[in-house]
Design a protein around this motif. Structure first.
Motif, mmCIF file in Angstrom:
data_model
loop_
_atom_site.group_PDB
_atom_site.id
_atom_site.type_symbol
_atom_site.label_atom_id
_atom_site.label_comp_id
_atom_site.label_asym_id
_atom_site.label_seq_id
_atom_site.Cartn_x
_atom_site.Cartn_y
_atom_site.Cartn_z
ATOM 1 N N ILE A 89 0.839 -1.649 0.271
ATOM 2 C CA ILE A 89 0.418 -0.253 0.188
ATOM 3 C C ILE A 89 0.968 1.087 0.234
ATOM 4 C CG2 ILE A 89 -1.266 1.414 1.260
ATOM 5 C CD1 ILE A 89 -3.077 -1.116 1.727
ATOM 6 N N THR A 90 1.851 1.017 0.497
ATOM 7 C CA THR A 90 3.133 2.413 0.580
ATOM 8 C C THR A 90 3.673 2.712 -0.512
ATOM 9 O OG1 THR A 90 4.886 0.875 1.047
ATOM 10 C CG2 THR A 90 3.282 1.706 2.872
ATOM 11 N N ALA A 91 3.617 2.504 -1.657
ATOM 12 C CA ALA A 91 3.343 2.519 -2.799
ATOM 13 C C ALA A 91 2.658 3.162 -3.840
ATOM 14 C CB ALA A 91 3.192 1.644 -4.335
ATOM 15 N N ALA A 92 1.251 3.930 -2.745
ATOM 16 C CA ALA A 92 0.307 5.099 -3.437
ATOM 17 C C ALA A 92 0.582 5.925 -2.518
ATOM 18 C CB ALA A 92 -0.929 3.883 -3.133
ATOM 19 N N GLU A 93 -0.113 6.678 -2.988
ATOM 20 C CA GLU A 93 -0.052 8.405 -1.867
ATOM 21 C C GLU A 93 -1.255 8.605 -0.758
ATOM 22 O OE1 GLU A 93 0.506 11.926 -4.311
ATOM 23 O OE2 GLU A 93 2.557 11.255 -4.805
ATOM 24 N N GLU A 94 -2.507 7.511 -1.598
ATOM 25 C CA GLU A 94 -3.526 7.609 -0.983
ATOM 26 C C GLU A 94 -3.849 6.348 -1.620
ATOM 27 O OE1 GLU A 94 -6.736 10.993 -3.255
ATOM 28 O OE2 GLU A 94 -5.572 11.528 -1.773
ATOM 29 N N VAL A 95 -5.225 5.187 -0.517
ATOM 30 C CA VAL A 95 -6.009 4.691 -0.400
ATOM 31 C C VAL A 95 -7.383 4.301 -0.471
ATOM 32 C CG1 VAL A 95 -3.897 3.189 -0.168
ATOM 33 C CG2 VAL A 95 -5.244 4.020 1.712
ATOM 34 N N THR A 96 -8.038 3.474 -0.796
ATOM 35 C CA THR A 96 -9.443 3.600 -1.230
ATOM 36 C C THR A 96 -9.941 2.433 0.015
ATOM 37 O OG1 THR A 96 -10.271 2.525 -2.614
ATOM 38 C CG2 THR A 96 -10.111 4.766 -3.265
ATOM 39 N N LEU A 97 -11.402 2.526 0.756
ATOM 40 C CA LEU A 97 -11.824 1.444 1.595
ATOM 41 C C LEU A 97 -11.682 -0.204 0.378
ATOM 42 C CD1 LEU A 97 -14.702 2.916 3.164
ATOM 43 C CD2 LEU A 97 -12.569 1.841 3.938
ATOM 44 N N ALA A 98 -12.080 0.223 -0.846
ATOM 45 C CA ALA A 98 -11.731 -0.936 -1.958
ATOM 46 C C ALA A 98 -10.897 -1.822 -2.014
ATOM 47 C CB ALA A 98 -12.539 -0.288 -3.416
ATOM 48 N N ASP A 99 -9.203 -0.446 -1.846
ATOM 49 C CA ASP A 99 -8.352 -1.118 -1.337
ATOM 50 C C ASP A 99 -7.863 -1.945 -0.188
ATOM 51 O OD1 ASP A 99 -7.504 -0.160 -3.926
ATOM 52 O OD2 ASP A 99 -7.048 1.664 -2.965
ATOM 53 N N LEU A 100 -8.754 -2.094 0.931
ATOM 54 C CA LEU A 100 -8.526 -2.977 1.731
ATOM 55 C C LEU A 100 -9.165 -4.580 1.358
ATOM 56 C CD1 LEU A 100 -8.035 0.272 4.108
ATOM 57 C CD2 LEU A 100 -6.555 -1.175 2.919
ATOM 58 N N ALA A 101 -9.764 -4.276 1.072
ATOM 59 C CA ALA A 101 -11.209 -5.427 0.669
ATOM 60 C C ALA A 101 -10.307 -6.942 1.660
ATOM 61 C CB ALA A 101 -11.931 -5.389 -0.670
ATOM 62 N N ASP A 102 -9.181 -7.132 0.683
ATOM 63 C CA ASP A 102 -8.754 -7.892 1.270
ATOM 64 C C ASP A 102 -7.645 -8.334 2.236
ATOM 65 O OD1 ASP A 102 -10.197 -9.407 -1.037
ATOM 66 O OD2 ASP A 102 -8.616 -8.851 -2.530
ATOM 67 N N GLU A 103 -7.252 -7.176 2.606
ATOM 68 C CA GLU A 103 -6.378 -7.010 4.161
ATOM 69 C C GLU A 103 -7.296 -7.881 5.124
ATOM 70 O OE1 GLU A 103 -3.491 -6.408 3.883
ATOM 71 O OE2 GLU A 103 -3.026 -5.645 1.539
ATOM 72 N N VAL A 104 -6.725 -8.038 6.399
ATOM 73 C CA VAL A 104 -6.881 -8.005 7.600
ATOM 74 C C VAL A 104 -7.168 -6.998 8.638
ATOM 75 C CG1 VAL A 104 -6.497 -9.653 9.400
ATOM 76 C CG2 VAL A 104 -5.732 -10.916 7.747
ATOM 77 N N LEU A 105 -7.917 -6.899 8.875
ATOM 78 C CA LEU A 105 -8.128 -5.314 9.602
ATOM 79 C C LEU A 105 -8.476 -5.437 11.509
ATOM 80 C CD1 LEU A 105 -8.345 -1.995 8.554
ATOM 81 C CD2 LEU A 105 -8.314 -3.921 6.483
ATOM 82 N N CYS A 106 -6.739 -4.754 11.788
ATOM 83 C CA CYS A 106 -7.214 -4.380 13.207
ATOM 84 C C CYS A 106 -8.352 -4.368 13.937
ATOM 85 C CB CYS A 106 -6.203 -4.613 13.826
ATOM 86 S SG CYS A 106 -5.042 -6.007 13.378
ATOM 87 N N HIS A 107 -9.463 -3.769 14.754
ATOM 88 C CA HIS A 107 -10.736 -3.489 14.730
ATOM 89 C C HIS A 107 -10.451 -3.400 16.723
ATOM 90 C CE1 HIS A 107 -15.416 -2.108 14.771
ATOM 91 N NE2 HIS A 107 -14.747 -1.436 14.771
ATOM 92 N N PRO A 108 -9.658 -2.602 16.748
ATOM 93 C CA PRO A 108 -10.220 -2.510 18.254
ATOM 94 C C PRO A 108 -11.237 -2.070 19.624
ATOM 95 C CG PRO A 108 -8.757 -0.794 17.540
ATOM 96 C CD PRO A 108 -9.186 -1.213 16.430
#
Length: 257
Positions: A89-108
């Motif tokens: 993800i660091t290759a992009a300057e900004e991202v969208t929620l769609a870019d996180l669809a396949d990522e594991v997200l920590c939800h504290p």
């Protein structure tokens, strides 16, 4: 002062990510005789503290219960995703929620966002705090979505973040119990809103001193000339006319014989 009277003070709660230093500095300059105490609490604890009367006001995150609290929105933060520095993800300057669809997200458990459905794939279990979630990101367990101030607060050398353009945002506000709007609360509201010391809003403005009122008094009208004065002026005017009369002409000189 009797022994039963308490020294006035102001108690200010604030949630992680908020930096109240600039407002505290102005308070100390304007009200040096009234100490201000700071209390850092979680987003949930801030409202409990205000309800219990253990704080006079607090910097909180919206929303608030408007049936009990007053609130002044101050600013809305950029939402970011915290990732390891070597993440794709660091290759992009900004991202969208769609870019996180396949990522594991920590939800504290102390997440400040009111998600309808958190993005990405959920982690095996929810970490207790945002700080714990940051540790999991550093361990490569998943990613974390937070307001930018929290990403800075929990900064690590091995982590970075990118803005999320279509994610929910968090707004910071000054809040206090509506039924407990004291003079000191009004003073702090004025400071946060940038009012000057001489502003007439909030507390009643002090009455100007007598000298200041005298300075604004209307000037006296010139007195009318008396009869004696007019006579003197007339004589003076006559004298001037006599002095300004033309000199008499000289006769022609006699011829010499």
């Amino acid at each position: 002062m009797t022994g039963s009277e308490e020294t006035p003070s102001f108690r200010l709660a604030y949630v992680p990510g908020v930096t109240p230093a600039k407002w505290v500095r102005v308070w100390n300059e304007r009200l040096p005789d009234i100490p201000l105490s700071l209390h850092q609490v979680t987003a949930a604890e801030a409202f409990d503290m205000l309800r219990a009367g253990d704080a006079d006001a607090g910097f909180v995150r919206l929303p608030v219960d408007r049936t009990f609290f007053s609130a002044i929105p101050l600013y809305t933060e950029t939402t970011v995703v915290v990732v390891p520095k070597d993440h794709v993800i660091t290759a992009a300057e900004e991202v969208t929620l769609a870019d996180l669809a396949d990522e594991v997200l920590c939800h504290p458990l102390d997440d400040v966002f009111d998600w309808d459905a958190p993005p990405g794939e959920p982690a095996f279990e929810r970490p207790a705090t945002t700080e714990d979630a940051v540790e999991l990101v550093a361990a490569g367990v998943g990613l974390l979505v937070v307001p930018q101030s929290l990403a800075r607060l929990h900064h690590r050398r091995d982590l970075t973040y990118r803005p999320l353009t279509d994610a929910p945002q968090s707004t910071v506000a000054l809040s206090w119990p509506e039924e407990a709007t004291t003079d000191l609360v009004e003073d702090f509201i004025g400071i946060v809103r940038g009012r000057t010391v001489n502003s007439t809003r909030g507390r009643q403005a002090e009455q100007p001193p007598q000298g200041a009122q005298g300075a604004r008094a209307q000037p006296k009208r010139p007195q009318k000339a008396t009869a004696a004065g007019r006579g003197a002026q007339g004589r003076s005017g006559g004298a001037k006319r006599t002095q300004s009369a033309k000199p008499a002409k000289r006769g022609k000189p006699r011829r010499r014989s």
